[in-house]
Design an enzyme around this catalytic site. Structure first.
Site, PDB file in Angstrom:
ATOM      1  N   CYS A   1       0.843  -1.201   0.000  1.00 35.22           N
ATOM      2  CA  CYS A   1       0.000   0.000   0.000  1.00 35.22           C
ATOM      3  C   CYS A   1       0.876   1.249   0.000  1.00 35.22           C
ATOM      4  CB  CYS A   1      -0.868  -0.024   1.254  1.00 35.22           C
ATOM      5  SG  CYS A   1      -1.876   1.442   1.551  1.00 35.22           S
TER       6      CYS A   1
ATOM      7  N   SER B   1       0.718   3.629   1.963  1.00 38.30           N
ATOM      8  CA  SER B   1       1.115   3.990   3.333  1.00 38.30           C
ATOM      9  C   SER B   1       2.466   3.374   3.699  1.00 38.30           C
ATOM     10  CB  SER B   1       0.054   3.547   4.343  1.00 38.30           C
ATOM     11  OG  SER B   1      -1.149   4.250   4.122  1.00 38.30           O
TER      12      SER B   1
ATOM     13  N   HIS C   1       4.973   5.710   2.366  1.00 39.21           N
ATOM     14  CA  HIS C   1       5.158   6.892   3.224  1.00 39.21           C
ATOM     15  C   HIS C   1       6.172   6.585   4.338  1.00 39.21           C
ATOM     16  CE1 HIS C   1       2.136   9.683   1.729  1.00 39.21           C
ATOM     17  NE2 HIS C   1       1.140   8.851   1.903  1.00 39.21           N
TER      18      HIS C   1
ATOM     19  N   HIS D   1       0.609  -3.664   6.391  1.00 40.77           N
ATOM     20  CA  HIS D   1      -0.572  -3.474   7.253  1.00 40.77           C
ATOM     21  C   HIS D   1      -1.828  -3.978   6.556  1.00 40.77           C
ATOM     22  CE1 HIS D   1      -0.369  -0.065   4.626  1.00 40.77           C
ATOM     23  NE2 HIS D   1      -1.661   0.095   4.787  1.00 40.77           N
TER      24      HIS D   1
ATOM     25  N   CYS E   1      -7.013  -3.165   3.817  1.00 44.54           N
ATOM     26  CA  CYS E   1      -6.764  -1.713   3.870  1.00 44.54           C
ATOM     27  C   CYS E   1      -7.470  -1.009   2.730  1.00 44.54           C
ATOM     28  CB  CYS E   1      -5.272  -1.376   3.883  1.00 44.54           C
ATOM     29  SG  CYS E   1      -4.991   0.411   3.880  1.00 44.54           S
TER      30      CYS E   1
HETATM   31  N1  APR Z   1      -3.669  14.263  -9.641  1.00 42.15           N
HETATM   32  C1  APR Z   1      -4.333  13.113  -9.947  1.00 42.15           C
HETATM   33  N2  APR Z   1      -3.846  11.876  -9.663  1.00 42.15           N
HETATM   34  C2  APR Z   1      -2.654  11.791  -9.047  1.00 42.15           C
HETATM   35  C3  APR Z   1      -1.906  12.961  -8.678  1.00 42.15           C
HETATM   36  C4  APR Z   1      -2.463  14.233  -9.014  1.00 42.15           C
HETATM   37  N3  APR Z   1      -1.848  15.371  -8.710  1.00 42.15           N
HETATM   38  N4  APR Z   1      -0.778  12.546  -8.062  1.00 42.15           N
HETATM   39  C5  APR Z   1      -0.819  11.181  -7.998  1.00 42.15           C
HETATM   40  N5  APR Z   1      -1.932  10.722  -8.610  1.00 42.15           N
HETATM   41  C6  APR Z   1      -2.403   9.335  -8.717  1.00 42.15           C
HETATM   42  C7  APR Z   1      -1.353   8.316  -9.095  1.00 42.15           C
HETATM   43  O1  APR Z   1      -1.185   8.276 -10.500  1.00 42.15           O
HETATM   44  C8  APR Z   1      -1.937   7.009  -8.522  1.00 42.15           C
HETATM   45  O2  APR Z   1      -2.757   6.349  -9.469  1.00 42.15           O
HETATM   46  O3  APR Z   1      -2.834   8.896  -7.424  1.00 42.15           O
HETATM   47  C9  APR Z   1      -2.817   7.462  -7.363  1.00 42.15           C
HETATM   48  C10 APR Z   1      -2.321   6.995  -5.974  1.00 42.15           C
HETATM   49  O4  APR Z   1      -2.421   5.623  -5.940  1.00 42.15           O
HETATM   50  P1  APR Z   1      -1.451   4.646  -5.107  1.00 42.15           P
HETATM   51  O5  APR Z   1      -0.055   5.142  -5.172  1.00 42.15           O
HETATM   52  O6  APR Z   1      -1.766   3.264  -5.582  1.00 42.15           O
HETATM   53  O7  APR Z   1      -1.951   4.877  -3.602  1.00 42.15           O
HETATM   54  P2  APR Z   1      -3.021   4.059  -2.703  1.00 42.15           P
HETATM   55  O8  APR Z   1      -2.384   2.812  -2.178  1.00 42.15           O
HETATM   56  O9  APR Z   1      -4.323   3.980  -3.439  1.00 42.15           O
HETATM   57  O10 APR Z   1      -3.167   5.038  -1.458  1.00 42.15           O
HETATM   58  C11 APR Z   1      -3.643   6.364  -1.628  1.00 42.15           C
HETATM   59  O11 APR Z   1      -4.306   6.498   0.667  1.00 42.15           O
HETATM   60  O12 APR Z   1      -3.839   4.909   2.260  1.00 42.15           O
HETATM   61  C12 APR Z   1      -3.524   6.162   1.789  1.00 42.15           C
HETATM   62  O13 APR Z   1      -1.254   6.536   2.375  1.00 42.15           O
HETATM   63  C13 APR Z   1      -2.089   6.172   1.326  1.00 42.15           C
HETATM   64  O14 APR Z   1      -1.885   8.458   0.778  1.00 42.15           O
HETATM   65  C14 APR Z   1      -2.103   7.181   0.225  1.00 42.15           C
HETATM   66  C15 APR Z   1      -3.508   7.111  -0.340  1.00 42.15           C
HETATM   67 ZN    ZN Z   2      -2.918   0.937   3.481  1.00 41.96          ZN
END
Ligand code: APR
Ligand code: ZN
Length: 357
Positions: free
Chosen positions: A38, A40, A43, A59, A164
């Site tokens: 994930c 997170s 991060h 997690h 999650c």
């Molecule tokens: N505008 C639009 N889309 C964006 C932008 C932006 N400025 N920046 C990033 N993205 C998109 C990425 O292309 C990606 O598809 O956001 C998506 C984020 O997806 P993941 O990296 O797979 O993250 P995910 O596991 O879904 O978690 C998202 O939730 O649990 C929290 O900490 C985690 O902050 C994170 C969020």
């Molecule tokens: Zn998560």
């Protein structure tokens, strides 16, 4: 006991042997089948959130109960479980008032100190738990409330992601926001969390679901799971009843608020790096009767909502397979995190041989 660990913020992820102690009263040992990677975890690896190190990462995951601590009467060895990162204490004022996702002991002890509910770690050699879970390992010890029993007729190396991403996304729509039928919905970010928000909106009967992502490949997947329209820039969103920020960048949170229709609600689901602030116009918000809602773990009650989500999957109303880009052995945890950071993958599952069933 093989595990993927982080020795210090910003260090690289290593595979190493970490001793695991026996479950204490009210705890169980789970042999992990699969663990989802994930954002997170990223991060934490990047040092954007302050968690105690060294830490066993992960997690999100699924597995089979392999040992019972004393006083555990409602789980049996061999039960299939999903791990929950809110292993609620069941005694604090939030737990007793039906809001386990806000458990005080999880917020004040488990998460910040990298320990289980009693304030100690079950890992040896000074290792910490990540969010009371640490699923990037062959076996883990968790509080009984952190292992949610599920039906046995679903594959553990698919439903692992429910713990999650999927619970957070579906819960944000149903529990936090209460999206009604015919509502118009925007979703910023189409990763594991955002795609689950989209599916939640589809299940709620939203009339429009506008997906936003800078990555065109993610938008294709968004359409496959229920988006009715797509945009590549959050600034193009407007006049929507609900906008979910499923990323948690300051500019996406601000764009979510700016895109609301009269009476609309912006829902912050994705979590930003610690210590950042966003801006909004309070006069405009008041005049338009709008709301900004925070959603922790989709405001879910894991004991109730995780089995509900598994039933949706079994009834073919929820697509989990499309959210899983691939499976890798635990040894490749670092590569899986790099792929996620580079936008090459949605959810990667780390699979552990021991939990196969
Ligand atoms: N505008 C639009 N889309 C964006 C932008 C932006 N400025 N920046 C990033 N993205 C998109 C990425 O292309 C990606 O598809 O956001 C998506 C984020 O997806 P993941 O990296 O797979 O993250 P995910 O596991 O879904 O978690 C998202 O939730 O649990 C929290 O900490 C985690 O902050 C994170 C969020
Ligand atoms: Zn998560």
């Amino acid at each position: 006991m093989k595990a993927a660990v982080l020795r210090a913020p910003g260090a690289s992820v290593e595979i190493t042997a970490v001793p695991l102690h026996e479950p204490r009263a009210g705890e169980v040992e789970v042999t992990i089948a699969a663990a989802g990677v994930c954002h997170s975890d990223l991060h934490v690896v990047r040092g954007e959130w302050d968690v105690p190190t060294p830490v066993v990462l992960g997690h999100e995951g699924s597995g089979v109960v392999s040992k019972l601590g004393e006083d555990v009467t409602d789980l049996e060895i061999g039960d299939h479980v999903i791990l929950s990162w809110v292993p609620q204490c069941e005694h604090c004022r939030y737990c007793v008032s039906g809001r386990p996702w806000q458990c005080e002991v999880v917020a004040n002890v488990v998460a910040p100190n990298g320990v289980l509910l009693d304030g100690t770690s079950r890992w040896g050699d000074g290792f910490h738990h990540y969010l009371g879970v640490s699923s990037f390992a062959e076996r883990v010890v968790v509080p009984r409330s952190g292992a949610i029993k599920i039906r046995r007729d679903v594959p553990l190396d698919v439903v692992a992601i429910v713990g999650c991403a999927v619970a957070t996304g579906l819960g944000a729509v149903r529990n936090t926001a209460g999206v009604p039928p015919e509502a118009t919905v925007g979703v910023i970010g189409c990763g594991g969390v955002g795609l689950s928000v989209i599916q939640g909106a589809r299940l709620a009967g939203a009339s429009r679901i506008v997906a936003c992502d800078i990555n065109p490949a993610k938008l294709e997947v968004a359409t496959k799971v229920g988006a009715t329209e797509t945009v590549s820039d959050a600034a193009e969103l407007s006049d929507l009843d609900f906008v979910f920020d499923a990323i948690g960048r300051i500019e996406t949170t601000e764009a979510a608020i700016a895109a609301l229709a009269l009476g609309g609600a912006a829902v912050i689901v994705g979590l930003p790096p610690a210590g950042k602030t966003a801006r909004f116009d309070p006069l405009a918000l008041a005049e338009a009767n709008q709301r900004i809602l925070g959603s922790n773990y989709g405001s879910i009650d894991p004991q109730q909502d995780i089995p509900w989500i598994i039933d949706l999957y079994k009834a073919e109303m929820l697509d989990l397979d499309t959210l899983i880009s691939g499976r890798r052995p635990l040894e490749e945890a670092a590569d899986a995190l790099e792929d996620l950071a580079a936008g090459r993958t949605l959810r990667t599952l780390l699979t552990m041989d021991g939990g196969r069933s």
